[in-house]
Scaffold this motif. Structure first.
Motif, PDB file in Angstrom:
ATOM      1  N   ALA A 214      19.676  43.499  -4.399  1.00  0.00           N
ATOM      2  CA  ALA A 214      19.397  44.409  -5.517  1.00  0.00           C
ATOM      3  C   ALA A 214      19.401  45.857  -5.046  1.00  0.00           C
ATOM      4  O   ALA A 214      19.960  46.740  -5.711  1.00  0.00           O
ATOM      5  N   ASN A 215      18.792  46.114  -3.893  1.00  0.00           N
ATOM      6  CA  ASN A 215      18.751  47.481  -3.367  1.00  0.00           C
ATOM      7  C   ASN A 215      20.129  47.989  -2.963  1.00  0.00           C
ATOM      8  O   ASN A 215      20.394  49.193  -3.010  1.00  0.00           O
ATOM      9  N   GLU A 216      21.015  47.073  -2.581  1.00  0.00           N
ATOM     10  CA  GLU A 216      22.334  47.454  -2.076  1.00  0.00           C
ATOM     11  C   GLU A 216      23.443  47.172  -3.093  1.00  0.00           C
ATOM     12  O   GLU A 216      24.620  47.157  -2.718  1.00  0.00           O
ATOM     13  N   ARG A 217      23.095  46.959  -4.339  1.00  0.00           N
ATOM     14  CA  ARG A 217      24.100  46.494  -5.311  1.00  0.00           C
ATOM     15  C   ARG A 217      25.258  47.470  -5.484  1.00  0.00           C
ATOM     16  O   ARG A 217      26.406  47.040  -5.671  1.00  0.00           O
ATOM     17  N   GLN A 218      24.984  48.764  -5.408  1.00  0.00           N
ATOM     18  CA  GLN A 218      26.073  49.745  -5.532  1.00  0.00           C
ATOM     19  C   GLN A 218      27.094  49.561  -4.412  1.00  0.00           C
ATOM     20  O   GLN A 218      28.311  49.525  -4.650  1.00  0.00           O
ATOM     21  N   TRP A 219      26.584  49.415  -3.171  1.00  0.00           N
ATOM     22  CA  TRP A 219      27.483  49.315  -2.018  1.00  0.00           C
ATOM     23  C   TRP A 219      28.121  47.938  -1.946  1.00  0.00           C
ATOM     24  O   TRP A 219      29.256  47.804  -1.485  1.00  0.00           O
ATOM     25  N   LEU A 220      27.421  46.913  -2.429  1.00  0.00           N
ATOM     26  CA  LEU A 220      28.009  45.578  -2.488  1.00  0.00           C
ATOM     27  C   LEU A 220      29.209  45.567  -3.431  1.00  0.00           C
ATOM     28  O   LEU A 220      30.263  44.998  -3.111  1.00  0.00           O
ATOM     29  N   ALA A 221      29.060  46.203  -4.585  1.00  0.00           N
ATOM     30  CA  ALA A 221      30.158  46.247  -5.550  1.00  0.00           C
ATOM     31  C   ALA A 221      31.367  46.963  -4.956  1.00  0.00           C
ATOM     32  O   ALA A 221      32.514  46.525  -5.119  1.00  0.00           O
ATOM     33  N   SER A 222      31.136  48.055  -4.236  1.00  0.00           N
ATOM     34  CA  SER A 222      32.241  48.781  -3.612  1.00  0.00           C
ATOM     35  C   SER A 222      32.913  47.931  -2.534  1.00  0.00           C
ATOM     36  O   SER A 222      34.142  47.891  -2.428  1.00  0.00           O
ATOM     37  N   ALA A 223      32.107  47.229  -1.737  1.00  0.00           N
ATOM     38  CA  ALA A 223      32.667  46.378  -0.679  1.00  0.00           C
ATOM     39  C   ALA A 223      33.480  45.233  -1.274  1.00  0.00           C
ATOM     40  O   ALA A 223      34.545  44.871  -0.749  1.00  0.00           O
ATOM     41  N   GLU A 224      33.000  44.656  -2.362  1.00  0.00           N
ATOM     42  CA  GLU A 224      33.713  43.557  -3.004  1.00  0.00           C
ATOM     43  C   GLU A 224      35.079  44.021  -3.516  1.00  0.00           C
ATOM     44  O   GLU A 224      36.067  43.270  -3.417  1.00  0.00           O
ATOM     45  N   ARG A 225      35.140  45.233  -4.036  1.00  0.00           N
ATOM     46  CA  ARG A 225      36.432  45.750  -4.529  1.00  0.00           C
ATOM     47  C   ARG A 225      37.418  45.905  -3.388  1.00  0.00           C
ATOM     48  O   ARG A 225      38.604  45.579  -3.525  1.00  0.00           O
ATOM     49  N   ILE A 226      36.956  46.390  -2.253  1.00  0.00           N
ATOM     50  CA  ILE A 226      37.850  46.588  -1.107  1.00  0.00           C
ATOM     51  C   ILE A 226      38.249  45.240  -0.496  1.00  0.00           C
ATOM     52  O   ILE A 226      39.414  44.999  -0.178  1.00  0.00           O
ATOM     53  N   ALA A 227      37.262  44.348  -0.345  1.00  0.00           N
ATOM     54  CA  ALA A 227      37.547  43.050   0.269  1.00  0.00           C
ATOM     55  C   ALA A 227      38.501  42.225  -0.567  1.00  0.00           C
ATOM     56  O   ALA A 227      39.306  41.463  -0.029  1.00  0.00           O
ATOM     57  N   GLY A 228      38.469  42.417  -1.875  1.00  0.00           N
ATOM     58  CA  GLY A 228      39.325  41.629  -2.740  1.00  0.00           C
ATOM     59  C   GLY A 228      40.653  42.276  -3.057  1.00  0.00           C
ATOM     60  O   GLY A 228      41.489  41.692  -3.763  1.00  0.00           O
ATOM     61  N   SER A 229      40.860  43.496  -2.545  1.00  0.00           N
ATOM     62  CA  SER A 229      42.101  44.213  -2.882  1.00  0.00           C
ATOM     63  C   SER A 229      43.258  43.751  -2.013  1.00  0.00           C
ATOM     64  O   SER A 229      43.086  43.082  -1.013  1.00  0.00           O
TER      65      SER A 229
END
Length: 229
Positions: A214-229
């Protein structure tokens, strides 16, 4: 009650324009802590009051500075200005603090660099870090490492920024340096490396406790976009 106890601003307008919600918020923020008197209740009051009136602490700190001009009062106001995005005022306050007899502290120079970054002056922030390093060569904090790397990236010094994010990731209590590293690698066209770094972040956070995610949700979302690109 709000008017009688000197709390009409801003509560009077909140209660008038949002009668049910405003009255309930007034009870929770102002009255319940008085009734309960606990430390936790006082903390809850502070959080809710800040959400309802974000500028309240800023005004209080500004009034305190008007009464007594000290390093502590100026630096507290400068930090609050940073939190509110008032970067020009934060910069002015930090410059004033650093010019005071007891204001030569590395944390205040770090605050100045953060304000310069907020104003889009990455090159100025790098210069501030260079001066900080000259005056306090042994000063290192995880936040300083990260902010300096961000400044280096903004100034176009990409190789140094990559090294800075890598160093910050070893000490910073969170995944922001790694995600920023992945974002920069992607910007530089190094997609495979970016995806590998981002995937490590995603994997580690998915294994982390819910409150960490929950605390890292912003950075998790960004990482998921890069990892899935």
């Amino acid at each position: 009650h709000a008017a009688r106890t000197g709390r009409f601003m801003p509560w009077g307008f909140i209660i008038l324009f949002l009668p049910a919600i405003g009255a309930l918020a007034y009870v929770v923020v102002e009255l319940a802590p008085e009734w309960l008197g606990s430390r936790r209740a006082r903390q809850a009051r502070g959080r809710l009051a800040g959400a309802l009136d974000p500028g309240r602490r800023y005004r209080e700190l500004r009034d305190q500075l008007a009464v007594v001009d000290t390093v502590a009062n100026r630096s507290s106001l400068a930090e609050e200005c940073l939190a509110l995005g008032r970067f020009d005022e934060a910069l002015a306050q930090y410059n004033a603090v650093l010019a005071m007899p007891l204001g030569d502290e590395p944390s205040f120079m770090l605050g100045k660099a953060r304000a310069q970054l907020g104003l889009g002056d990455a090159a100025g922030a790098v210069t501030t870090f260079d001066e900080l390093k000259r005056l306090w060569p042994k000063y290192e904090t995880p936040e300083a490492e990260l902010v300096r790397a961000i400044a280096l990236e903004g100034a176009g010094r990409m190789d140094e920024a990559l090294a800075g994010y890598g160093a910050a990731s070893q000490h910073f209590p969170g995944v922001e340096p790694n995600v920023r590293l992945a974002q920069l690698l992607k910007r530089l066209g190094r997609d495979a490396e970016a995806q590998a770094v981002a995937q490590d972040v995603v994997t580690s956070l998915r294994r982390a406790p819910p409150h960490v995610r929950a605390n890292e949700r912003q950075w998790l979302a960004s990482a998921e976009r890069i990892a899935g690109s």
